[in-house]
Design an enzyme around this catalytic site. Structure first.
Site, PDB file in Angstrom:
ATOM      1  N   SER A 149       0.809  -1.217   0.000  1.00  0.00           N
ATOM      2  CA  SER A 149       0.000   0.000   0.000  1.00  0.00           C
ATOM      3  C   SER A 149       0.847   1.273   0.000  1.00  0.00           C
ATOM      4  O   SER A 149       0.337   2.352  -0.280  1.00  0.00           O
ATOM      5  CB  SER A 149      -0.941   0.002   1.195  1.00  0.00           C
ATOM      6  N   ASP A 399      -3.987   5.665  11.546  1.00  0.00           N
ATOM      7  CA  ASP A 399      -3.005   5.248  10.552  1.00  0.00           C
ATOM      8  C   ASP A 399      -1.818   6.193  10.647  1.00  0.00           C
ATOM      9  O   ASP A 399      -1.892   7.353  10.240  1.00  0.00           O
ATOM     10  CB  ASP A 399      -3.627   5.286   9.150  1.00  0.00           C
ATOM     11  N   HIS A 402       0.747   5.294   6.516  1.00  0.00           N
ATOM     12  CA  HIS A 402       0.568   5.889   5.187  1.00  0.00           C
ATOM     13  C   HIS A 402       0.619   7.415   5.293  1.00  0.00           C
ATOM     14  O   HIS A 402       0.634   7.956   6.394  1.00  0.00           O
ATOM     15  CB  HIS A 402      -0.768   5.436   4.597  1.00  0.00           C
TER      16      HIS A 402
END
Ligand SMILES: *[C@@H]1O[C@H](CO)[C@@H](O)[C@H](O)[C@H]1NC(C)=O
Ligand SMILES: *[C@@H]1O[C@H](CO)[C@@H](O)[C@H](O)[C@H]1NC(C)=O
Ligand SMILES: *[C@@H]1O[C@H](CO)[C@@H](O)[C@H](O)[C@H]1NC(C)=O
Ligand SMILES: *[C@@H]1O[C@H](CO)[C@@H](O)[C@H](O)[C@H]1NC(C)=O
Length: 431
Positions: A149, A399, A402
């Site tokens: 990702s 998160d 990311h």
């Protein structure tokens, strides 16, 4: 955010968290947080001590002579300086941003993270991303992002910046956007993304399959490898998936495993495994795409991007910083340093191997340090829309791995463009 209530909440929710964790994690953020759960306090784990000796010593560094021939700009040492101009795009101007990274749309309050620019220490300038220049260097080419990702995060940043200059058509998409391909007809440029979190053949853990990953370290993953012949530029970006529990195969038998209590395999950690996976991948590209009579291929290895969890991953304030670190505030060390080092060494080893073969260019996009210094650029709780609409909740996923889009990762693509421009100059001078 009163301290007392936060503490109460912590106590009450601990057991609930433990029960819910695997399902919420696998369902919602299928990457990268597991290491934190497995080892929240004594991070990083120390797989090096479990590593067979033979894993670490195959690489011989290039001689000083080889290094001296090629002294490009050093874009990777520098500092973040404030910059009023802000990003090229916002969360509404391109349709490709993954929801969980669309921080502006999700109401991230502090916008300070948008106003920084990377300034290399060297004489070399890092210009602001020029989408026209990028499209020119990739015209009539197919650029593929391959990895996990983080590869997708970098791809989406690029697409958003390119969208400010030209429009693209989505040619292909399958498997929940894990594989996608766009075409910029203005430049006949194709940009694609391939989901392959190990680069080598693998089976990912899932609720319906094994509860650990299975990696076949001597086989390139053909989900992307099968299309390698059509790719002119390949960006490889992996790392976080290697922290998950896994069983490793090589030459048809079990080599060992990582975090696999109850299984009768020897624990070998993941550092040596990351090394082998990269080596198989880079050798595979050299074997299939290198050599004369070939149009050639350019390969970029984006190095490991550190996570910035300071608190518990499912509590408010997991990555609360609102400014970049200054260089002296944060050392690159531990697992982050080790992952990067392995990637850098394998890139150098592959360059040596490909020397004289031709048709193969390779460079590390060594962003580990740039990334380490940006604890402020993650979605945190804004992976979901307006997370504080009803105040601070006891259970809030964060998160801190990311990057928000727009955000610091746009800089990776600015440096990527400089590498591509350099390759083009070299190509012209060779003709
Ligand atoms: C995003 O950019 C577009 C085009 O530049 C602009 O019209 C819009 O107002 C911006 N939105 C936000 C939230 O800044
Ligand atoms: C368009 O780009 C592809 C590579 O993606 C290339 O194979 C093809 O030859 C290009 N077409 C033209 C007309 O140059
Ligand atoms: C999606 O596309 C890729 C690349 O073409 C292919 O390797 C993969 O098998 C496809 N996956 C599914 C589930 O169709
Ligand atoms: C574990 O593996 C060893 C060596 O492969 C084998 O001798 C032993 O029988 C295995 N034990 C179990 C419980 O399977």
């Amino acid at each position: 955010m009163a301290a007392t209530s936060t503490n109460q909440i912590k106590d009450q929710s601990l057991s609930l968290t433990k029960r819910l964790f695997p399902w919420t994690l696998y369902a919602l953020i299928p990457i990268a947080l597991l290491h934190f759960y497995l080892n929240p306090l004594s991070f990083p784990p120390s797989p090096e001590s479990e590593l067979p000796h033979s894993f670490t010593s195959h690489f011989s560094p290039p001689s000083e002579d080889e290094k001296a021939h090629d002294t490009p700009c050093d874009y990777f040492n520098g500092k973040w300086v404030s910059d009023k101009r802000g990003p090229l795009y916002n969360g509404t101007t391109c349709g490709t941003i993954k929801e969980n990274q669309n921080c502006i749309k999700h109401g991230k309050l502090d916008m300070g993270y948008l106003y920084w620019r990377w300034k290399p220490n060297s004489e070399c300038q890092l210009p602001r991303f020029d989408p026209h220049a990028f499209l020119n260097v990739v015209s009539n080419k197919h650029l593929a992002f391959v990895g996990d990702s983080m590869a997708r995060n970098q791809l989406e940043s690029l697409l958003c910046m390119l969208a400010t200059a030209s429009s693209s058509t989505l040619l292909f998409s399958n498997d929940s956007n894990k594989f996608r391909r766009w075409h910029f007809s203005s430049h006949n440029a194709t940009v694609s993304v391939y989901w392959s979190p190990f680069l080598v053949k693998g089976v990912e853990k899932s609720s319906s399959g094994p509860d650990h990953n299975e990696l076949y370290l001597d086989h390139v993953d053909e989900k992307w490898g099968g299309d390698m012949g059509q790719m002119d530029l390949i960006v490889l970006s992996i790392g976080h998936w290697f922290l998950h529990p896994a069983i490793y195969y090589e030459d048809g038998s079990v080599l060992g495993c990582h975090y696999c209590p109850g299984l009768n395999h020897s624990a070998i950690g993941f550092y040596g495994v990351l090394r082998k996976a990269l080596r198989t991948t880079l050798n595979g590209i050299i074997d299939r795409r290198g050599g004369k009579g070939n149009d050639g291929v350019g390969v970029i290895v984006t190095t490991f991007s550190p996570a910035h969890f300071e608190g518990e991953w499912d509590k408010a304030g997991a990555c609360p910083k609102t400014r970049p670190y200054r260089n002296e505030e944060k050392k690159l060390e531990g697992m982050d340093a080790e992952m990067r080092e392995i990637e850098m060494e394998e890139v150098e080893a592959a360059k040596v191997k490909a020397k004289g073969i031709g048709g193969f260019r390779l460079e590390a996009l060594d962003v580990t340090r740039l990334a380490l210094l940006r604890p402020d650029g993650h979605p945190g709780p804004y992976m979901y829309p307006f997370p504080f609409a009803n105040g601070v909740q006891e259970h809030m996923q964060n998160d801190c791995v990311h990057w928000c889009l727009p955000g610091p990762i746009d800089t990776w693509n600015e440096i990527f463009l400089e590498i591509l421009k350099k390759w083009e100059e070299q190509h012209k001078s060779e003709e």
